[in-house]
Design an enzyme around this catalytic site. Structure first.
Site, PDB file in Angstrom:
ATOM      1  CG  MET A  33       8.944   2.290   2.109  1.00 46.67           C
ATOM      2  SD  MET A  33       8.855   0.166   3.507  1.00 46.67           S
ATOM      3  CE  MET A  33      10.105   1.443   4.483  1.00 46.67           C
ATOM      4  CD  GLU A  70       3.155   3.566   5.166  1.00 50.21           C
ATOM      5  OE1 GLU A  70       3.872   3.431   5.794  1.00 50.21           O
ATOM      6  OE2 GLU A  70       2.221   2.624   4.824  1.00 50.21           O
ATOM      7  N   GLY A 125       0.410  -1.233  -0.120  1.00 51.20           N
ATOM      8  CA  GLY A 125       0.399  -0.066  -0.483  1.00 51.20           C
ATOM      9  C   GLY A 125       1.008   1.209   0.126  1.00 51.20           C
TER      10      GLY A 125
HETATM   11  N1  BES Z   1       6.251  -1.033   6.126  1.00 53.95           N
HETATM   12  C1  BES Z   1       4.868  -0.830   5.464  1.00 53.95           C
HETATM   13  C2  BES Z   1       5.378  -1.058   4.064  1.00 53.95           C
HETATM   14  C3  BES Z   1       5.528  -2.550   3.383  1.00 53.95           C
HETATM   15  C4  BES Z   1       5.101  -3.865   3.964  1.00 53.95           C
HETATM   16  C5  BES Z   1       6.705  -2.443   3.552  1.00 53.95           C
HETATM   17  C6  BES Z   1       5.988  -4.826   3.974  1.00 53.95           C
HETATM   18  C7  BES Z   1       8.148  -3.986   2.560  1.00 53.95           C
HETATM   19  C8  BES Z   1       6.761  -4.881   2.950  1.00 53.95           C
HETATM   20  C9  BES Z   1       4.639   0.113   5.916  1.00 53.95           C
HETATM   21  O1  BES Z   1       4.030   1.159   6.486  1.00 53.95           O
HETATM   22  C10 BES Z   1       2.140  -1.055   6.278  1.00 53.95           C
HETATM   23  O2  BES Z   1       3.011  -1.067   7.184  1.00 53.95           O
HETATM   24  N2  BES Z   1       1.803  -0.330   4.795  1.00 53.95           N
HETATM   25  C11 BES Z   1       0.375  -1.292   4.667  1.00 53.95           C
HETATM   26  C12 BES Z   1      -0.830   0.061   4.880  1.00 53.95           C
HETATM   27  C13 BES Z   1      -0.671   0.241   6.295  1.00 53.95           C
HETATM   28  C14 BES Z   1      -2.028   1.466   6.257  1.00 53.95           C
HETATM   29  C15 BES Z   1      -1.372  -0.880   6.956  1.00 53.95           C
HETATM   30  C16 BES Z   1       0.326  -1.990   3.413  1.00 53.95           C
HETATM   31  O3  BES Z   1       0.937  -1.569   2.510  1.00 53.95           O
HETATM   32  O4  BES Z   1      -0.557  -2.322   3.108  1.00 53.95           O
HETATM   33 ZN    ZN Z   2       2.991   0.406   8.514  1.00 48.21          ZN
END
Ligand code: BES
Ligand code: ZN
Length: 853
Positions: free
Chosen positions: A258, A293, A256
């Site tokens: 980063m 984020e 979603g």
């Molecule tokens: N740190 C994550 C993104 C991520 C996840 C990068 C897995 C690499 C591998 C980011 O903060 C995150 O959690 N994004 C979620 C959305 C959030 C609102 C829960 C996502 O991308 O689904």
């Molecule tokens: Zn996250």
């Protein structure tokens, strides 16, 4: 592709060296980007031995390597670059490497890649090693300086801009960070800009960078960002800490969004919004993800994770924080209900199957496979329980201490629990089981009424999960309120603290036997097993003062009715119909709440419930039961529906506010039911008159559900054909509403259509995800659903293993079903495992899922 090793939490050791600083130079080129990395290194005083230097690196072409200016030839293999201990100087030294990489050929979307002519990066969890040789682990934190050389007009990296000129730009990030937070973007981008002044008076430039033409769809994301920044100051006392905050929207993105330091990168679907293109749900998600984020800047970046086993330290906490934010921005009651619906449909499902694992796992093969509902959603619930146990003031003291004690650290769950112990004087050793034991506890309740004394006796069962046969009693905060038979609350909400396998709680001084409202606010992530007659559920739906339990009463009743129809062919319960009618037409209730009550439990949810009863769910029967209930409801609500629809169909100018969204949700729920009575007449006119994407999709959905809407599908595609994120809705709707026997064929036709870009993760997830979410279609006895999903996983895997592995969880429930379906599913999982060159990501998932049956 190469075989993977299992990593264990117990094997943690600090890194051999300290990286004082990093200077990176990028000479961008689609097929031959050069990366020069200058690392200032010294031995880590935390390590007593004198070890070699091993840097991670994957898919890199080493051009040169210099140690303190002298060319050397290090040992290089497919995963690393190593310099023997005896070749390393005793004091500090500089290692400079130059590598070549090909971003254009990077289809996995990890490391440096290209999306529509733009360069961007994704480094979490282990993508930085695909950019340069580096200790790619979160406990190695360093100061990064970056120089980018490219003809593209916009060149961005982390931190503050320091200098730029024709074809180059330099960035400096003053905050030490792990490599997974590194980011670089280069492209022909336009900014939607604003400014912010922090509580202590520091000005910050805010920019949302998008492709030319998309600038006018950034306002809501920017507004959400500003509200997030203010909220984190007011609620957690956390200010932003750089001169600029940049957000970039990209179309090709595995996740979603980063949280890279000062340079968040977003999937474009979670940035761009206008009333014509975004639904109310899109608006809600944009607000929540922007906040999530942004909140990572403190919970994730300033305080990061020691190792990836501690992922819930940043993700569980940040999800908890974004839930709190959404509750403050919108209706707290509606948000809690929605969050619990998601928790049950994703996390309870995971916890109940072959992929169950603790919030803090103890081993993994591919870390990308552990960004799960358990780490995220259950991780957030565990924090909610902690807060209930220590109280709001205790929580605040603990968090203040956390930031004070651990700012700049790479921390662990032990550190996190210790601040709660130190701030509140509580012993959390039993509570810690929530982090180490998988599985959803089941809570049974018995009650007695004896001479004015009312007693609630709870029994907890902690089911075995893969690799964890033996479980221990958990600390369970159970929020309870009591109502008297008139519906007045006689005991307002209190928190009972259950710590033993079986425990009783007494209430004295009551005039009459009360009706209990148990687990208010869903105070713990458990399954409440409590038989209650339909009249009592209807009573609570009418009278409970706790909004969550009010809704839950109706939900529990609907689930029982659906299971009874599916299992025994029972008739639709009039008690349920009457109770729901009363809520639907009660104008004193929030429309959003009424809309939630009208949303029937999902078919997968019922399958999960039936499975938990020790029975085998039949997807076709569950599907028929849900239809029957909807039909009966449409009849029961009768003419009142038209009136309700008319009342809600006002001409107010569009606003994405929660209040307006709630009215639209109820209006669309009414439209769906009305369509069963008029064959879609009203929905067709609603589609023609729609003034927002919410209404457009709502009307189209109502039409498709009654077998209409072909002309509307054509006009939708004519209007939105060039906006892929909008067209995702068009694809998903057709699959969601396909008859079970047709669903796989519909999905196959859409994903295989000429020009359909299935390599894009959003497109792939939309079609394959929608098929997996069509419960009766995916689990159709022909096996066509299983086959199609496996076919496409195998097609995507060589290009993008991370997304293929995530989507493969479609199969995680296969052991629930009958022998014939299990055989079909097993065949597909085995076919996946037999594929030559299967990725480590997908292999791990298929193996874990197969191990269950
Ligand atoms: N740190 C994550 C993104 C991520 C996840 C990068 C897995 C690499 C591998 C980011 O903060 C995150 O959690 N994004 C979620 C959305 C959030 C609102 C829960 C996502 O991308 O689904
Ligand atoms: Zn996250």
């Amino acid at each position: 592709m190469s075989e993977q090793k299992t990593v264990y939490l117990a094997d943690y050791r600090p890194y051999s060296h300290v990286v004082e600083s990093v200077d990176l130079t990028f000479r961008l080129h689609p097929t031959a980007t050069r990366v020069v990395a200058r690392l200032s290194l010294r031995q880590n005083p935390a390590r007593k031995d004198r070890d070699h230097l091993r840097l991670d690196g994957e898919g890199l072409k080493l051009i040169s390597c210099k140690l303190d200016g002298q060319a050397i030839t290090p040992a290089v293999d497919e995963r690393s670059l190593t310099i023997a201990a005896h070749e390393l100087p005793d004091g500090p030294f500089i290692l400079e490497t130059e590598v070549e990489i090909a971003p254009e050929a990077n289809t996995a979307l990890e490391g440096l890649y290209m999306s529509k002519g733009m360069y961007c990066t994704q480094c979490e969890a282990e993508g930085f090693r695909k950019i340069t040789y580096y200790p790619d682990r979160p406990d190695v934190m360093s100061r990064f300086k970056v120089r980018i050389e490219s003809d593209l007009p916009v060149l961005l990296s982390n931190g503050n801009p320091v200098a730029s000129g024709e074809g180059w730009a330099e960035w400096d990030d003053p905050w030490p960070k792990p490599a997974y937070l590194f980011a670089l973007v280069a492209g022909d981008l336009r900014a939607h800009s604003a400014s912010f002044v922090t509580a202590s008076g520091r000005p910050v430039d805010l920019n949302i960078w998008v492709r030319p033409g998309d600038e006018d769809r950034c306002a809501y994301a920017m507004d959400s960002l500003i509200r997030s920044m203010r909220w984190d100051e007011q609620v957690y006392g956390r200010e932003y800490d750089l001169d600029v905050f940049n957000i970039v929207a990209v179309d090709d993105f595995n996740m979603g969004a980063m949280e890279n330091k000062g340079l968040n990168i977003f999937n474009s679907r979670y940035v761009l919004a206008s009333p014509e293109t975004a639904t109310d749900d899109d608006y809600y998600r944009i607000e929540a993800i922007i906040a999530h984020e942004y909140f990572h800047n403190w919970t994730g970046n300033r305080i990061t994770c020691r190792d990836w086993f501690q992922l819930c330290l940043k993700e569980g906490l940040t999800v908890f924080r974004d839930h709190q934010f959404s509750a403050d921005m919108r209706s707290a009651a509606v948000r809690r209900i929605e969050d619990v619906v998601t928790l049950r449909s994703r996390q309870f499902r995971e916890d109940d199957g072959p992929l169950a694992h603790p919030v803090r796992p103890e081993s993994f093969v591919e870390i990308n496979n552990f960004y799960t509902a358990t780490v995220y959603e259950k991780g957030a619930e565990v924090i909610g329980m902690l807060k209930s146990l220590v109280g709001d003031a205790g929580y605040k003291r603990a968090l203040d201490l956390y930031f004070e004690r651990h700012d700049g650290d790479a921390a662990t769950i032990e550190d996190w629990l210790k601040v709660f112990e130190d701030a509140t004087g509580r012993d959390l050793s039993q509570f810690k089981l929530w982090y180490s034991e998988a599985g959803t506890p089941r809570l049974k309740v018995e009650e007695t009424w004896d001479n004015g004394v009312y007693t609630l006796t709870f029994t907890q069962k902690n089911p075995p999960t893969p690799g964890q046969p033996i479980k221990h009693p958990k600390v369970i905060p159970i929020k309870v309120g009591l109502l008297n038979p008139n519906g007045d609350e006689v005991v307002p909400t209190i928190t009972l603290e259950m710590t033993r396998a079986k425990q009783s709680f007494r209430f004295e001084g009551l005039a009459a036997r009360p009706v209990p409202s148990i687990l208010r606010g869903f105070s713990a992530p458990v399954v409440l097993d409590r038989k209650a007659p339909p009249e009592e559920r209807a009573f609570l739906l009418a009278h409970d003062t706790d909004a969550f339990n009010k809704w839950e009463a109706g939900r529990a009743l609907a689930k029982e009715v659906m299971a009874d129809i599916a299992l025994k062919g029972a008739p639709v319960s009039p008690a349920w119909l009457d109770a729901l009618a009363a809520v639907t037409f009660d104008d004193t209730l929030d429309p959003a709440f009424r809309a939630l009550c009208l949303r029937l439990p999902g078919e997968d949810d019922i399958a999960q419930t039936i499975h938990a009863m020790g029975r085998i769910p039949d997807p076709a029967k569950i599907h028929a039961a849900r239809r029957e209930m909807t039909g009966a409801l449409a009849i029961r609500l009768g003419e009142g529906l038209s009136r309700l629809y008319k009342d809600l169909d006002d001409n107010a100018p569009f606003s994405p506010s929660a209040a307006q969204a709630g009215r639209r949700a109820l209006k669309i729920a009414a439209l769906g039911l009305l369509s069963r009575r008029d064959g879609g007449k009203l929905a067709a006119s609603a589609f023609a008159r729609a003034r927002s994407m919410t209404e457009e999709v709502g009307a189209l959905s109502a039409l498709l559900e009654v077998g209409q809407g072909q002309a509307e599908l054509v006009s939708f595609a004519a209007r939105w054909g060039r906006d892929a994120n909008v067209m995702d809705k068009w694809h998903a709707l057709q699959i969601a509403h396909a008859e079970p026997a047709e669903a796989a064929a519909v999905a196959a036709r859409l994903i295989g259509a000429p020009g359909f870009d299935w390599k894009n993760p959003n497109r792939f997830r939309t079609v394959i995800g929608a098929l997996a979410a069509n419960h009766a279609g995916f689990h159709h006895r022909s096996g066509a659903g299983y086959r199609l999903v496996a076919d496409w996983l195998l097609k995507l895997d060589p290009l993008n293993p991370q997304t293929a592995a995530r989507v493969s969880t479609a199969f995680e429930t296969w052991p629930r079903y009958d022998a014939a379906r299990r055989k079909l599913a097993r065949t597909e999982l085995e076919r996946i495992l037999a594929a030559p060159d299967l990725s480590g990501d997908l292999r791990e998932m298929a193996e874990r899922m197969l191990a269950a049956g």
